[in-house]
Design an enzyme around this catalytic site. Sequence first.
Site: not given
Length: 447
Positions: A103, A242, A244, A246
Amino acid sequence: MSDETLFGTDGVRGEANSWPMTAEVAMKLAAAAGRYFRRDQQEHRVVIGKDTRLSGYMIENALTAGFTSTGMNVFLLGPVPTPAIGYLTHSMRADVGVMISASHNPATDNGIKFFGPDGFKLSDEAEAEIMELYRAGVSLANPEAIGRARRLEDARGRYVEYAKTTFPRRLRLDGLRIVLDCANGAAYNAAPKVLWELGAEVIPIGVSPDGFNINEKCGSTHPQVAAQRVRETRADLGICLDGDADRVILIDETGQIADGDQIMGLIATRWAEEGRLSGNALVATVMSNLGLERYLETRGIALERTKVGDRYVVERMREGGFNLGGEQSGHIVMTDYATTGDGLIGALQFLSAMVETGDKASTLTRVFDPLPQKLVNLRYALGKAPLEQDAVQEAITQAESRLGRAGRLLIRKSGTEPLIRVMGEAEDMGLLEDVLEKVVSEVRAAC
Protein backbone atom coordinates in the site's frame (compact mmCIF):
# COMPACT_ATOMS: atom_id res chain seq x y z
CA MET A 1 8.82 -13.11 15.48
CA SER A 2 6.22 -15.85 15.82
CA ASP A 3 4.05 -17.34 13.10
CA GLU A 4 1.13 -16.33 15.31
CA THR A 5 1.52 -12.76 14.07
CA LEU A 6 1.83 -13.53 10.34
CA PHE A 7 -1.43 -11.70 9.53
CA GLY A 8 -1.83 -8.07 10.55
CA THR A 9 -4.74 -5.70 10.09
CA ASP A 10 -4.33 -5.79 6.29
CA GLY A 11 -2.91 -9.17 5.35
CA VAL A 12 0.78 -9.98 5.69
CA ARG A 13 3.27 -7.14 5.48
CA GLY A 14 6.94 -6.47 6.15
CA GLU A 15 10.31 -5.65 4.67
CA ALA A 16 10.99 -7.59 1.48
CA ASN A 17 13.34 -10.56 1.86
CA SER A 18 12.95 -10.47 5.64
CA TRP A 19 10.48 -12.52 7.65
CA PRO A 20 7.58 -12.68 6.94
CA MET A 21 7.98 -11.25 3.43
CA THR A 22 10.29 -13.96 2.08
CA ALA A 23 9.78 -16.21 -0.92
CA GLU A 24 9.68 -19.24 1.38
CA VAL A 25 6.89 -17.84 3.55
CA ALA A 26 4.94 -16.66 0.48
CA MET A 27 5.12 -20.11 -1.11
CA LYS A 28 4.04 -21.91 2.08
CA LEU A 29 1.26 -19.37 2.66
CA ALA A 30 -0.03 -19.80 -0.90
CA ALA A 31 -0.02 -23.58 -0.51
CA ALA A 32 -2.02 -23.24 2.72
CA ALA A 33 -4.48 -20.82 1.08
CA GLY A 34 -4.72 -23.11 -1.94
CA ARG A 35 -5.57 -26.09 0.26
CA TYR A 36 -8.07 -23.98 2.24
CA PHE A 37 -9.98 -22.93 -0.89
CA ARG A 38 -9.51 -26.14 -2.90
CA ARG A 39 -11.71 -28.49 -0.90
CA ASP A 40 -12.71 -30.81 -3.75
CA GLN A 41 -11.26 -32.10 -7.01
CA GLN A 42 -12.97 -29.65 -9.36
CA GLU A 43 -11.00 -27.02 -11.26
CA HIS A 44 -10.01 -24.08 -9.08
CA ARG A 45 -8.45 -20.76 -9.96
CA VAL A 46 -6.68 -17.86 -8.28
CA VAL A 47 -5.99 -14.37 -9.64
CA ILE A 48 -2.82 -12.58 -8.54
CA GLY A 49 -2.11 -8.88 -9.02
CA LYS A 50 0.65 -6.63 -7.74
CA ASP A 51 1.83 -3.06 -7.51
CA THR A 52 5.12 -1.82 -8.97
CA ARG A 53 7.67 -2.82 -6.30
CA LEU A 54 10.73 -4.73 -7.46
CA SER A 55 10.09 -7.44 -4.87
CA GLY A 56 6.70 -8.08 -6.47
CA TYR A 57 8.37 -10.35 -9.03
CA MET A 58 9.84 -12.54 -6.30
CA ILE A 59 6.61 -12.75 -4.28
CA GLU A 60 4.52 -13.35 -7.42
CA ASN A 61 6.65 -16.33 -8.45
CA ALA A 62 6.64 -17.77 -4.93
CA LEU A 63 2.87 -17.48 -4.64
CA THR A 64 2.46 -19.09 -8.07
CA ALA A 65 4.59 -22.05 -6.99
CA GLY A 66 2.61 -22.47 -3.79
CA PHE A 67 -0.80 -22.30 -5.41
CA THR A 68 0.02 -24.56 -8.36
CA SER A 69 1.57 -27.12 -6.00
CA THR A 70 -1.89 -27.67 -4.52
CA GLY A 71 -3.60 -27.88 -7.91
CA MET A 72 -4.80 -24.28 -8.26
CA ASN A 73 -4.70 -22.65 -11.71
CA VAL A 74 -3.12 -19.21 -11.50
CA PHE A 75 -3.99 -16.11 -13.56
CA LEU A 76 -1.32 -13.40 -13.30
CA LEU A 77 -2.72 -9.91 -13.79
CA GLY A 78 0.42 -7.78 -13.46
CA PRO A 79 0.26 -4.27 -11.96
CA VAL A 80 -3.39 -3.46 -11.15
CA PRO A 81 -5.07 -1.55 -8.29
CA THR A 82 -6.11 -3.51 -5.21
CA PRO A 83 -9.83 -2.93 -5.91
CA ALA A 84 -9.35 -4.52 -9.33
CA ILE A 85 -8.44 -7.76 -7.55
CA GLY A 86 -11.71 -7.71 -5.62
CA TYR A 87 -13.64 -7.02 -8.81
CA LEU A 88 -11.86 -9.59 -11.00
CA THR A 89 -11.86 -12.33 -8.36
CA HIS A 90 -15.64 -12.15 -8.33
CA SER A 91 -16.20 -11.55 -12.07
CA MET A 92 -13.84 -14.37 -13.10
CA ARG A 93 -15.48 -16.80 -10.65
CA ALA A 94 -12.10 -17.35 -8.99
CA ASP A 95 -11.84 -19.10 -5.64
CA VAL A 96 -9.34 -16.62 -4.27
CA GLY A 97 -7.67 -13.36 -5.24
CA VAL A 98 -4.30 -12.07 -4.07
CA MET A 99 -2.83 -8.57 -4.16
CA ILE A 100 0.91 -8.18 -3.67
CA SER A 101 1.35 -4.72 -2.18
CA ALA A 102 2.38 -2.82 0.91
CA SER A 103 0.00 0.00 0.00
CA HIS A 104 1.45 3.35 1.14
CA ASN A 105 4.62 1.86 2.66
CA PRO A 106 8.06 2.47 1.10
CA ALA A 107 9.35 0.39 -1.81
CA THR A 108 11.48 -1.78 0.46
CA ASP A 109 8.32 -3.24 2.03
CA ASN A 110 5.77 -5.55 0.50
CA GLY A 111 2.62 -7.38 1.50
CA ILE A 112 0.09 -10.06 0.61
CA LYS A 113 -3.67 -9.46 0.77
CA PHE A 114 -6.18 -12.26 0.22
CA PHE A 115 -9.69 -11.91 -1.22
CA GLY A 116 -12.41 -14.55 -1.09
CA PRO A 117 -14.57 -15.67 -4.04
CA ASP A 118 -17.08 -12.90 -3.26
CA GLY A 119 -14.35 -10.30 -3.82
CA PHE A 120 -14.14 -9.25 -0.17
CA LYS A 121 -11.05 -9.48 2.02
CA LEU A 122 -10.87 -12.55 4.22
CA SER A 123 -12.26 -12.57 7.74
CA ASP A 124 -10.12 -13.08 10.83
CA GLU A 125 -11.58 -16.59 11.07
CA ALA A 126 -10.55 -17.52 7.53
CA GLU A 127 -7.05 -16.16 8.10
CA ALA A 128 -6.81 -18.19 11.31
CA GLU A 129 -7.71 -21.39 9.44
CA ILE A 130 -5.12 -20.66 6.75
CA MET A 131 -2.55 -20.11 9.49
CA GLU A 132 -3.36 -23.51 10.98
CA LEU A 133 -2.72 -25.12 7.60
CA TYR A 134 0.45 -23.06 7.19
CA ARG A 135 1.84 -24.32 10.50
CA ALA A 136 0.76 -27.93 9.98
CA GLY A 137 1.89 -28.18 6.37
CA VAL A 138 -0.37 -29.21 3.50
CA SER A 139 -0.58 -32.24 1.24
CA LEU A 140 0.54 -31.42 -2.28
CA ALA A 141 -1.26 -32.33 -5.49
CA ASN A 142 -0.33 -35.44 -7.45
CA PRO A 143 1.98 -34.77 -10.43
CA GLU A 144 -0.88 -34.93 -12.92
CA ALA A 145 -2.97 -32.50 -10.85
CA ILE A 146 -0.44 -29.66 -10.52
CA GLY A 147 -2.00 -26.33 -11.51
CA ARG A 148 -1.15 -24.20 -14.54
CA ALA A 149 -0.20 -20.51 -14.64
CA ARG A 150 -0.72 -17.93 -17.34
CA ARG A 151 -0.85 -14.17 -17.74
CA LEU A 152 -4.15 -12.41 -18.35
CA GLU A 153 -3.24 -9.62 -20.75
CA ASP A 154 -6.48 -7.64 -20.61
CA ALA A 155 -6.93 -7.50 -16.80
CA ARG A 156 -6.14 -3.80 -16.59
CA GLY A 157 -8.51 -3.04 -19.47
CA ARG A 158 -11.34 -4.90 -17.76
CA TYR A 159 -10.92 -2.74 -14.66
CA VAL A 160 -10.72 0.47 -16.71
CA GLU A 161 -14.02 -0.32 -18.41
CA TYR A 162 -15.68 -1.23 -15.12
CA ALA A 163 -14.48 1.92 -13.35
CA LYS A 164 -16.04 4.06 -16.10
CA THR A 165 -19.43 2.42 -15.55
CA THR A 166 -19.53 3.86 -12.00
CA PHE A 167 -19.60 7.40 -13.45
CA PRO A 168 -23.08 8.54 -14.61
CA ARG A 169 -23.45 7.89 -18.35
CA ARG A 170 -25.18 11.22 -18.90
CA LEU A 171 -22.11 13.12 -17.63
CA ARG A 172 -18.65 13.85 -19.01
CA LEU A 173 -15.54 15.49 -17.64
CA ASP A 174 -15.08 17.82 -20.62
CA GLY A 175 -13.48 21.12 -19.64
CA LEU A 176 -12.00 19.85 -16.37
CA ARG A 177 -8.24 19.96 -15.89
CA ILE A 178 -7.14 17.34 -13.38
CA VAL A 179 -3.73 16.74 -11.81
CA LEU A 180 -3.49 13.00 -11.17
CA ASP A 181 -0.76 11.59 -8.91
CA CYS A 182 -0.57 7.80 -9.15
CA ALA A 183 2.31 7.44 -6.65
CA ASN A 184 4.33 5.49 -9.23
CA GLY A 185 2.11 2.63 -8.17
CA ALA A 186 -0.45 0.13 -9.36
CA ALA A 187 -2.78 2.64 -11.06
CA TYR A 188 -0.08 4.41 -13.08
CA ASN A 189 -1.64 3.21 -16.34
CA ALA A 190 -5.32 2.58 -15.53
CA ALA A 191 -6.27 5.79 -13.70
CA PRO A 192 -5.10 8.28 -16.37
CA LYS A 193 -6.92 6.24 -19.03
CA VAL A 194 -10.22 6.34 -17.15
CA LEU A 195 -10.16 10.12 -16.63
CA TRP A 196 -9.00 10.83 -20.20
CA GLU A 197 -11.62 8.56 -21.74
CA LEU A 198 -14.30 10.38 -19.71
CA GLY A 199 -13.18 13.66 -21.28
CA ALA A 200 -10.84 15.26 -18.75
CA GLU A 201 -7.56 16.99 -19.47
CA VAL A 202 -5.18 14.92 -17.36
CA ILE A 203 -1.87 16.19 -16.00
CA PRO A 204 -0.24 12.99 -14.74
CA ILE A 205 2.54 12.71 -12.17
CA GLY A 206 3.84 9.62 -10.42
CA VAL A 207 3.31 7.49 -13.55
CA SER A 208 6.90 6.33 -14.17
CA PRO A 209 7.48 3.39 -11.82
CA ASP A 210 10.96 1.89 -11.71
CA GLY A 211 10.50 -0.66 -8.93
CA PHE A 212 11.93 1.65 -6.28
CA ASN A 213 10.03 4.96 -6.45
CA ILE A 214 6.54 3.87 -5.38
CA ASN A 215 5.15 6.37 -2.82
CA GLU A 216 8.46 8.25 -2.88
CA LYS A 217 7.59 11.90 -2.25
CA CYS A 218 4.36 11.45 -4.18
CA GLY A 219 0.87 9.99 -3.86
CA SER A 220 -1.68 10.27 -1.09
CA THR A 221 0.96 10.32 1.66
CA HIS A 222 2.84 13.22 0.02
CA PRO A 223 0.13 15.34 -1.65
CA GLN A 224 2.18 18.55 -1.51
CA VAL A 225 3.78 17.80 -4.89
CA ALA A 226 0.39 17.48 -6.57
CA ALA A 227 -0.88 20.57 -4.72
CA GLN A 228 1.96 22.62 -6.17
CA ARG A 229 1.20 21.30 -9.65
CA VAL A 230 -2.49 22.19 -9.24
CA ARG A 231 -1.53 25.78 -8.47
CA GLU A 232 1.02 25.96 -11.30
CA THR A 233 -1.36 24.61 -13.95
CA ARG A 234 -4.52 26.23 -12.56
CA ALA A 235 -6.15 22.83 -12.47
CA ASP A 236 -9.70 22.29 -11.25
CA LEU A 237 -8.82 19.34 -9.04
CA GLY A 238 -5.92 17.24 -7.82
CA ILE A 239 -6.29 13.50 -7.21
CA CYS A 240 -3.66 11.62 -5.20
CA LEU A 241 -3.74 7.83 -5.05
CA ASP A 242 -1.53 5.59 -2.94
CA GLY A 243 0.70 2.74 -4.09
CA ASP A 244 -2.11 0.23 -4.63
CA ALA A 245 -4.79 2.85 -5.42
CA ASP A 246 -7.26 1.83 -2.73
CA ARG A 247 -7.20 5.27 -1.14
CA VAL A 248 -7.49 8.85 -2.39
CA ILE A 249 -6.71 12.36 -1.17
CA LEU A 250 -8.18 15.33 -3.06
CA ILE A 251 -6.79 18.83 -3.66
CA ASP A 252 -9.00 21.77 -4.55
CA GLU A 253 -8.22 24.43 -7.14
CA THR A 254 -6.45 26.61 -4.56
CA GLY A 255 -4.06 23.82 -3.58
CA GLN A 256 -5.81 22.99 -0.29
CA ILE A 257 -5.71 19.31 0.68
CA ALA A 258 -8.89 17.47 1.73
CA ASP A 259 -8.80 14.13 3.53
CA GLY A 260 -11.17 11.17 3.40
CA ASP A 261 -13.49 12.58 6.07
CA GLN A 262 -14.52 15.48 3.83
CA ILE A 263 -15.03 13.17 0.84
CA MET A 264 -17.14 10.75 2.90
CA GLY A 265 -19.16 13.64 4.33
CA LEU A 266 -19.96 14.90 0.84
CA ILE A 267 -20.92 11.50 -0.57
CA ALA A 268 -22.99 10.61 2.52
CA THR A 269 -24.92 13.88 2.25
CA ARG A 270 -25.60 13.49 -1.46
CA TRP A 271 -26.60 9.84 -1.17
CA ALA A 272 -28.91 10.59 1.75
CA GLU A 273 -30.64 13.34 -0.26
CA GLU A 274 -31.05 10.92 -3.17
CA GLY A 275 -32.35 8.13 -0.93
CA ARG A 276 -29.33 5.96 -1.76
CA LEU A 277 -27.64 5.84 1.66
CA SER A 278 -28.43 2.39 3.06
CA GLY A 279 -29.30 2.47 6.74
CA ASN A 280 -28.94 6.25 6.65
CA ALA A 281 -25.47 5.81 8.14
CA LEU A 282 -21.80 6.18 7.32
CA VAL A 283 -19.28 3.66 8.65
CA ALA A 284 -15.91 5.12 9.62
CA THR A 285 -13.10 4.34 12.03
CA VAL A 286 -12.20 5.80 15.40
CA MET A 287 -9.72 8.06 13.56
CA SER A 288 -12.39 10.09 11.76
CA ASN A 289 -12.72 13.65 12.98
CA LEU A 290 -15.27 14.50 15.64
CA GLY A 291 -16.35 17.36 13.39
CA LEU A 292 -17.57 14.83 10.82
CA GLU A 293 -19.68 13.08 13.45
CA ARG A 294 -21.24 16.34 14.63
CA TYR A 295 -21.94 17.42 11.03
CA LEU A 296 -23.66 14.15 10.15
CA GLU A 297 -25.84 14.43 13.25
CA THR A 298 -27.19 17.76 11.96
CA ARG A 299 -28.17 15.98 8.73
CA GLY A 300 -29.85 13.09 10.51
CA ILE A 301 -27.11 10.66 9.44
CA ALA A 302 -25.58 8.23 11.91
CA LEU A 303 -21.84 7.58 12.17
CA GLU A 304 -20.88 3.99 12.92
CA ARG A 305 -17.29 3.74 14.20
CA THR A 306 -14.98 0.72 13.92
CA LYS A 307 -11.38 -0.22 14.65
CA VAL A 308 -8.77 1.20 12.29
CA GLY A 309 -8.50 -0.73 9.03
CA ASP A 310 -10.71 -0.75 5.96
CA ARG A 311 -11.42 -4.48 6.46
CA TYR A 312 -13.17 -3.66 9.75
CA VAL A 313 -15.12 -0.90 8.03
CA VAL A 314 -16.26 -3.38 5.38
CA GLU A 315 -17.15 -6.02 7.97
CA ARG A 316 -19.40 -3.54 9.80
CA MET A 317 -20.93 -2.42 6.50
CA ARG A 318 -21.81 -6.00 5.60
CA GLU A 319 -23.15 -6.76 9.08
CA GLY A 320 -25.40 -3.69 9.14
CA GLY A 321 -26.34 -3.56 5.46
CA PHE A 322 -24.61 -0.19 4.94
CA ASN A 323 -23.23 0.83 1.55
CA LEU A 324 -20.85 3.68 2.40
CA GLY A 325 -17.83 3.73 4.66
CA GLY A 326 -14.18 4.56 4.79
CA GLU A 327 -11.25 6.07 6.59
CA GLN A 328 -9.83 9.52 7.11
CA SER A 329 -6.70 8.32 5.29
CA GLY A 330 -8.69 8.13 2.06
CA HIS A 331 -10.14 4.63 1.84
CA ILE A 332 -13.62 5.22 0.45
CA VAL A 333 -15.66 2.01 0.41
CA MET A 334 -18.82 1.98 -1.68
CA THR A 335 -20.19 -1.54 -1.82
CA ASP A 336 -22.59 -0.55 -4.59
CA TYR A 337 -19.45 -0.42 -6.75
CA ALA A 338 -16.54 -2.18 -5.05
CA THR A 339 -15.69 -4.68 -2.33
CA THR A 340 -12.86 -2.62 -0.87
CA GLY A 341 -11.58 0.94 -0.86
CA ASP A 342 -11.20 2.30 -4.39
CA GLY A 343 -9.39 5.62 -4.76
CA LEU A 344 -10.27 6.08 -8.42
CA ILE A 345 -13.97 5.31 -8.04
CA GLY A 346 -14.09 7.53 -4.96
CA ALA A 347 -12.63 10.35 -7.03
CA LEU A 348 -15.19 9.71 -9.78
CA GLN A 349 -18.00 10.12 -7.25
CA PHE A 350 -16.54 13.48 -6.26
CA LEU A 351 -16.17 14.49 -9.90
CA SER A 352 -19.79 13.61 -10.60
CA ALA A 353 -20.76 16.03 -7.82
CA MET A 354 -18.59 18.74 -9.38
CA VAL A 355 -20.18 18.26 -12.80
CA GLU A 356 -23.77 18.02 -11.53
CA THR A 357 -23.61 20.99 -9.14
CA GLY A 358 -21.20 23.17 -11.08
CA ASP A 359 -19.46 23.93 -7.78
CA LYS A 360 -15.72 24.27 -7.48
CA ALA A 361 -13.72 21.67 -5.60
CA SER A 362 -13.03 24.18 -2.82
CA THR A 363 -16.75 24.26 -2.05
CA LEU A 364 -17.29 20.53 -2.16
CA THR A 365 -14.21 19.61 -0.10
CA ARG A 366 -15.28 21.78 2.84
CA VAL A 367 -18.42 20.00 3.93
CA PHE A 368 -17.76 20.49 7.65
CA ASP A 369 -15.35 22.34 9.93
CA PRO A 370 -13.00 19.76 11.45
CA LEU A 371 -11.92 19.98 15.05
CA PRO A 372 -8.19 20.60 15.48
CA GLN A 373 -6.58 17.18 15.30
CA LYS A 374 -2.99 16.11 15.84
CA LEU A 375 -1.31 12.76 15.24
CA VAL A 376 2.13 11.75 16.54
CA ASN A 377 3.78 8.46 15.50
CA LEU A 378 6.35 6.94 17.84
CA ARG A 379 8.47 3.97 16.76
CA TYR A 380 9.13 1.27 19.34
CA ALA A 381 11.42 -1.74 19.52
CA LEU A 382 9.84 -5.12 18.81
CA GLY A 383 9.09 -6.95 22.03
CA LYS A 384 8.37 -3.74 23.92
CA ALA A 385 4.92 -3.00 25.36
CA PRO A 386 5.00 0.77 25.92
CA LEU A 387 1.26 1.18 26.38
CA GLU A 388 1.28 -1.18 29.35
CA GLN A 389 3.58 1.04 31.43
CA ASP A 390 1.94 2.53 34.53
CA ALA A 391 3.28 6.02 33.78
CA VAL A 392 1.76 5.90 30.28
CA GLN A 393 -1.62 4.74 31.57
CA GLU A 394 -1.66 7.49 34.20
CA ALA A 395 -0.82 10.15 31.61
CA ILE A 396 -3.63 8.89 29.36
CA THR A 397 -6.15 8.98 32.21
CA GLN A 398 -5.20 12.54 33.13
CA ALA A 399 -5.36 13.66 29.49
CA GLU A 400 -8.83 12.18 28.97
CA SER A 401 -10.03 13.87 32.15
CA ARG A 402 -8.76 17.26 30.96
CA LEU A 403 -10.35 16.91 27.52
CA GLY A 404 -13.75 15.83 28.82
CA ARG A 405 -16.51 16.26 26.25
CA ALA A 406 -14.59 18.98 24.39
CA GLY A 407 -12.37 16.47 22.62
CA ARG A 408 -11.04 12.94 22.59
CA LEU A 409 -7.83 10.95 22.75
CA LEU A 410 -6.96 7.80 20.78
CA ILE A 411 -3.78 5.83 21.35
CA ARG A 412 -3.11 2.55 19.55
CA LYS A 413 -0.51 0.31 18.02
CA SER A 414 -0.27 0.35 14.24
CA GLY A 415 -1.35 -2.89 12.64
CA THR A 416 1.22 -2.62 9.83
CA GLU A 417 4.32 -1.02 11.39
CA PRO A 418 6.04 -0.98 14.83
CA LEU A 419 4.51 2.38 15.70
CA ILE A 420 2.45 3.79 18.54
CA ARG A 421 -0.02 6.29 17.11
CA VAL A 422 -1.07 9.06 19.52
CA MET A 423 -4.01 11.06 18.17
CA GLY A 424 -5.98 13.78 19.90
CA GLU A 425 -8.58 16.33 18.90
CA ALA A 426 -10.23 19.17 20.78
CA GLU A 427 -12.07 22.41 20.23
CA ASP A 428 -9.15 24.30 21.83
CA MET A 429 -5.84 23.80 19.98
CA GLY A 430 -3.85 25.08 22.95
CA LEU A 431 -5.43 22.54 25.27
CA LEU A 432 -4.90 19.80 22.69
CA GLU A 433 -1.19 20.51 22.30
CA ASP A 434 -0.66 20.69 26.06
CA VAL A 435 -2.47 17.41 26.66
CA LEU A 436 -0.66 15.59 23.83
CA GLU A 437 2.75 16.86 24.89
CA LYS A 438 2.46 15.11 28.26
CA VAL A 439 1.14 11.84 26.79
CA VAL A 440 3.69 11.76 23.97
CA SER A 441 6.50 12.39 26.44
CA GLU A 442 5.53 9.36 28.54
CA VAL A 443 4.97 7.10 25.54
CA ARG A 444 8.31 8.14 24.01
CA ALA A 445 10.10 7.33 27.26
CA ALA A 446 8.40 3.91 27.37
CA CYS A 447 9.38 3.20 23.76
